[in-house]
Design an enzyme around this catalytic site. Structure first.
Site, short mmCIF file in Angstrom:
data_model
loop_
_atom_site.label_atom_id
_atom_site.label_comp_id
_atom_site.label_asym_id
_atom_site.label_seq_id
_atom_site.Cartn_x
_atom_site.Cartn_y
_atom_site.Cartn_z
N CYS A 165 -0.65 4.07 2.17
CA CYS A 165 -0.51 4.22 3.68
C CYS A 165 0.94 4.14 3.96
O CYS A 165 1.25 4.82 5.00
CB CYS A 165 -1.15 2.60 4.11
N ASP A 166 2.17 3.47 3.33
CA ASP A 166 3.09 3.18 3.79
C ASP A 166 4.26 4.08 3.17
O ASP A 166 5.36 4.53 3.64
CB ASP A 166 3.75 1.80 3.68
N CYS A 171 0.94 -1.17 -0.03
CA CYS A 171 0.15 -0.08 0.09
C CYS A 171 0.84 1.27 0.00
O CYS A 171 1.29 1.48 0.89
CB CYS A 171 -0.79 0.04 1.13
#
Ligand code: NAP
Length: 313
Positions: free
Chosen positions: A132-133, A129
């Site tokens: 997200c990361d 992701c």
């Protein structure tokens, strides 16, 4: 006893919740993580009513609407489903629930590269992701694996955060939208590594490098990276219902035009079905059908049991 339990809290699950609640059905949504696959998206620009909306904003708007209609949402993982004559029993990691109908809105899960080191370094440099990361890789070097819209999207997002992004694709042609490909090609900090496969993920405590082989020349090389973003598509994870419903060769749940599975009372909607185009709006449309069909199923069962009671009397 719930009228319906929806498994999955992505756009399909939420839409099914809205329609079920509006038919006054006692409804519970069970999801591992609120938002389903939306948590891996970024900006959404093809959802009617919003020129552009962030994934988290869309998730919270859906959640608010569903809760206002009286639908319960629980973050629990369904581990087992049993079917008796007149109901479903769902066992989660925390408790047990009963329902007259079940709507499977399970979505898809990321496909893995299935190479040495991938599992070991997941969360230690290997991610699925970028939204997200990505922020953890400010001014660092990262690689993205894949050649579809997800991989090219991830590359675009990461090019604004990381110092350098390698986009590694096993062919020399992309599946992604041409405009998006052209955009990443024009970025100074993006390097395309084409016709190449990642063979191994290497590191000590965390990811340090990847081993890449050129499929045309057979030449192998190592690329030092801090992060690897795997964006090679998504697959259906439907083992939960393997013994209950018919699935296709990709483990997607087969449904009819009313989103009814092969098991009466169990419905499915969204990306987990064999629908060709995996789009949010399509998932919402199918979920609408599934919820209305679940309502109809309960009504028909009620009518049938009234008739049976009269016959017995
Ligand atoms: P996808 O379109 O199926 O692409 C997967 C990519 O990963 C392909 O390029 C494929 O290579 C590669 N791949 C698959 N298995 C691999 C393996 N084992 N090793 C190395 N590479 C592998 O999946 P996606 O990009 O996740 O997109 C899924 C759907 O969502 C698509 O319909 C897409 O258009 C849509 N989507 C849309 C947007 C948007 O509208 N902006 C954004 C993201 C996703 P080959 O090309 O060689 O098969």
């Amino acid at each position: 006893m719930y009228d319906t339990i929806i498994i999955g809290s992505g756009p399909a699950g939420m839409t099914a919740g809205i329609y079920a609640a509006r038919r006054e059905m006692k409804t519970l949504i069970l999801g591992k993580e609120l938002g389903g696959q939306l948590i891996w998206a970024s900006e959404i620009e093809n959802y009617p009513g919003f020129k552009s909306i962030s994934n988290f904003e869309l998730i919270s708007k859906m959640q608010e609407q569903v809760k206002n209609l009286g639908v319960e949402i629980k973050t629990e993982e369904v581990k087992k489903i049993e079917k008796t004559d007149d109901k479903f029993i769902l066992h989660t990691n925390k408790s047990q629930f009963e329902a007259k109908t079940v709507i499977l809105a399970l979505g898809l899960v990321p496909r893995r590269l299935a190479i040495p080191g991938e599992r070991e370094f997941t969360g230690k440099g290997v991610s699925y992701c970028a939204t997200c990361d990505g922020p953890f890789y400010k001014n660092k070097t990262v690689a993205v694996a894949g050649g579809g819209n997800s991989a090219v999207d991830a590359t675009e997002i990461l090019s604004k955060i990381a110092a350098k992004v390698y986009l590694i694709h096993r062919r020399d042609e992309f599946r992604a939208f041409e405009a998006l490909v052209e955009e990443v090609k024009s970025k100074k900090n993006v390097e395309l590594v084409l016709s190449s496969e990642i063979k191994e993920v290497v590191g000590s405590n965390k990811l340090e490098k990847i081993k890449v082989v050129n499929k045309k020349t057979g030449q192998e090389k190592e690329i030092a990276v801090d992060g690897l973003f795997v964006e090679v598509g998504r697959i259906a994870s439907t083992d939960l219902v393997a013994d209950l419903v018919k699935r296709d060769e990709k483990n997607q749940i087969i449904v009819d035009e009313k989103c009814q599975t092969s098991l009466p009372g169990m419905f499915a909607a969204g990306d987990v079905t064999p629908v060709e185009f995996k789009q949010i709006t399509i998932a919402c449309g199918q979920a609408t059908i599934a919820a209305l069909a679940a309502y109809q199923y309960i009504q028909l069962n009620r009518e049938n049991s009234k008739i049976n009671n009269k016959i017995v009397k």
